[in-house]
Write an enzyme that holds these catalytic residues in place. Structure first.
Site, mmCIF file in Angstrom:
data_model
loop_
_atom_site.group_PDB
_atom_site.id
_atom_site.type_symbol
_atom_site.label_atom_id
_atom_site.label_comp_id
_atom_site.label_asym_id
_atom_site.label_seq_id
_atom_site.Cartn_x
_atom_site.Cartn_y
_atom_site.Cartn_z
ATOM 1 C CG HIS A 125 -2.850 -0.329 5.401
ATOM 2 N ND1 HIS A 125 -3.809 -1.249 5.765
ATOM 3 C CD2 HIS A 125 -3.106 0.770 6.123
ATOM 4 C CE1 HIS A 125 -4.604 -0.711 6.679
ATOM 5 N NE2 HIS A 125 -4.196 0.517 6.910
ATOM 6 C CB CYS A 126 -3.674 1.232 -0.311
ATOM 7 S SG CYS A 126 -2.933 2.390 0.830
ATOM 8 C CB ILE A 127 -4.298 -1.896 -4.084
ATOM 9 C CG1 ILE A 127 -3.378 -0.694 -4.285
ATOM 10 C CG2 ILE A 127 -5.088 -2.180 -5.353
ATOM 11 C CD1 ILE A 127 -4.051 0.553 -4.758
#
Ligand SMILES: NC(=O)c1ccc[n+]([C@@H]2O[C@H](COP(=O)([O-])OP(=O)(O)OC[C@H]3O[C@@H](n4cnc5c(N)ncnc54)[C@H](O)[C@@H]3O)[C@@H](O)[C@H]2O)c1
Length: 469
Positions: A298-300
């Site tokens: 869910h981030c990078i």
């Protein structure tokens, strides 16, 4: 970095007093005192990968915690002491219930009881790769409907610089009628959760905090001092927002670089993993990043585009971010092209009708999170080409709904047995969970295409058909 001393604080309070606002000074002192003396009640909104460990850490530090989530099944689980996140033990949740200092609700009216409310809700991209702040704005509305004078709201969701002051502040004011810095405080503190990483616990990861008002910053520092050894204050909420994006952009760009190097070295007969290992012997000026089948989680894959979107408002183009995104997204195509070639070369098989076992569905090792996982993109593309795929992932026995690939919901992992592995024309390693029986794969697979270099220590003897991709 901002170093705040007591003089700054009293100057600020004095200015406010001169403006005749005595209520403000009382509210600041009371809130700060309640936080420092551990009497505060902290609301955590969004009990996912970030919010649940945060709620546990706050409760373990002796603070009273109220957890909120719109997902009623999560609340039911937590109330009976059950975790729904693989790397968080149910005993940690059960502990909270036993200690009697944590409560869980889907109903937001309890927000009124809280001194501080921390928002940990998703910040995805929409289909045009622009920030989707709807979770943040919906949550802020639910919270603001029940806010009262004297509270502080801290945003932890990753987002573009300016969200806290430009989006949250006016929205809370519009819904509740409360005034920023007079009735409520705002701050931003990015989460640095690294699920599955056993080398760090919440306490040992320094926490960045930023607020536009020195009093709000002081209260935020006091709060996080309860749960981490080091709090790192910065001069504004926007700076703290930028810190988080910078950390993730740094990873995205460096992963893109090694992914590109992999594709350049491969035709030269050079193994990029060997290169990185040897380069890592340099004691300064080099930091290893590893190639793979594409970015997930869910981030990078998401966060960098929050900044490239915001940059456009200033007439700027974030070239590195866009390029890294493109290179990383292309890796699934690269892996599939390799698989097609290897199948044809070593198994005499055409892609259409081939039988493939995708090994590992999670976006990274030792977690059960398949959000944005490249495995889903690969399965989707393979099936479009007419291949038949099955998957094995001990951490994901059944595929739960994802935003990107709802069509895979309900599919189940096969069992990893020698007989099962022998059924497939190729095994495509996408995720390198530590507790996978890699020797069983080496001994039984007809062909292995390894995107993680996990098979480096396993050979198939005479019939070595293990290839890196
Ligand atoms: N997962 C990570 O490793 C990680 C690391 C650092 C930062 N972050 C950031 O933290 C934020 C949260 O990520 P996450 O991985 O914990 O997400 P998540 O999907 O695991 O959890 C979010 C939770 O919020 C709940 N929710 C959604 N809307 C809500 C609402 N209106 N009110 C109450 N609850 C609501 C969902 O039901 C879910 O339980 C994101 O901005 C993410 O970028 C995540």
């Amino acid at each position: 970095m901002l170093v705040l001393n007591d003089a700054d604080i009293s100057n600020y309070s004095d200015r406010v007093l001169l403006a005749g606002n005595r209520i403000l000074t009382t509210f600041i002192n009371t809130l700060h005192e309640r936080i420092v003396s551990s009497k505060c009640i902290v609301g955590v909104v969004g009990l996912g990968y970030v919010g649940l460990p945060l709620a546990i850490a706050l409760s373990n530090a002796g603070l009273s915690v109220v957890g909120f989530d719109i997902d009623a099944s999560k609340i039911e689980n937590l109330r009976v002491g059950k975790s729904y996140i693989k790397h968080i033990a149910s005993s940690d949740v059960a502990n909270l219930i036993q200690k009697n200092n944590a409560e869980f609700y889907s109903d937001f009216s309890v927000v009124e009881k809280c001194d501080v409310v921390i928002l940990c809700v998703p910040t995805p991209l929409n289909k045009h790769m622009a920030p989707d702040l709807s979770y943040v704005t919906d949550t802020t509305r639910y919270v603001a409907e029940h806010m009262r004078h004297g509270q502080m709201v801290i945003l932890e969701s990753t987002t573009y610089p300016g969200t806290t002051s430009e989006v949250l502040a006016p929205l809370i004011n519009e819904v509740s009628g409360l005034r920023l810095d007079e009735d409520f405080f705002l701050a931003y503190s990015p989460e640095r959760e690294d699920p599955g990483n056993l080398n760090f616990v919440t306490r040992t990861v320094p926490k960045v905090v930023g607020a536009d008002n020195p009093e709000a910053l002081k209260a935020t520092i006091a709060l996080y001092n309860h749960i981490v050894d080091q709090v790192v204050p910065v001069s504004s909420a926007a700076t703290a927002e930028a810190v988080k994006l910078t950390e993730n952009i740094f990873r995205s760009v460096n992963i893109a670089l090694v992914n590109e190097l992999k594709t350049i070295y491969a035709p030269m007969g050079i193994d990029v993993w060997e290169v990185i290992e040897a380069a890592s012997s340099k004691p300064f000026g080099f930091m290893p990043f590893y190639p793979g089948p594409g970015l997930g989680g869910h981030c990078i894959p998401i966060d960098p585009f929050y900044l490239s979107w915001k940059a456009k408002e200033f007439g700027l183009t974030a070239k590195f971010i866009e390029l890294a995104g493109e290179v990383n997204r292309r890796m699934t195509d690269y892996v599939i092209a390799n698989l097609v070639d290897l199948l044809s070369e070593h198994a005499g098989k055409a892609i259409k009708g081939a039988n493939i076992l995708v090994l590992g569905l999670a976006y990274k090792k030792n977690v059960g999170d398949l959000r944005e996982s490249p495995a889903l993109v690969i399965i989707n593309q393979l099936e479009k080409k007419g291949e038949r795929t099955a998957y094995y992932d001990q951490n994901i026995p059944i595929i739960t709904p994802t935003r990107e690939h709802p069509e895979f919901t309900g599919r189940q992992s096969v069992d990893l047995t020698a007989e099962e592995v022998r059924k497939y024309d190729a095994v495509l390693v996408v995720t390198d969970h530590d507790d996978t029986d890699w020797q069983l794969i080496a001994d039984n697979a007809k062909l292995v295409v390894d995107t993680r270099n996990v098979m480096k220590n396993y050979g198939q003897g005479e019939r070595d058909l293990i290839f890196k991709s």
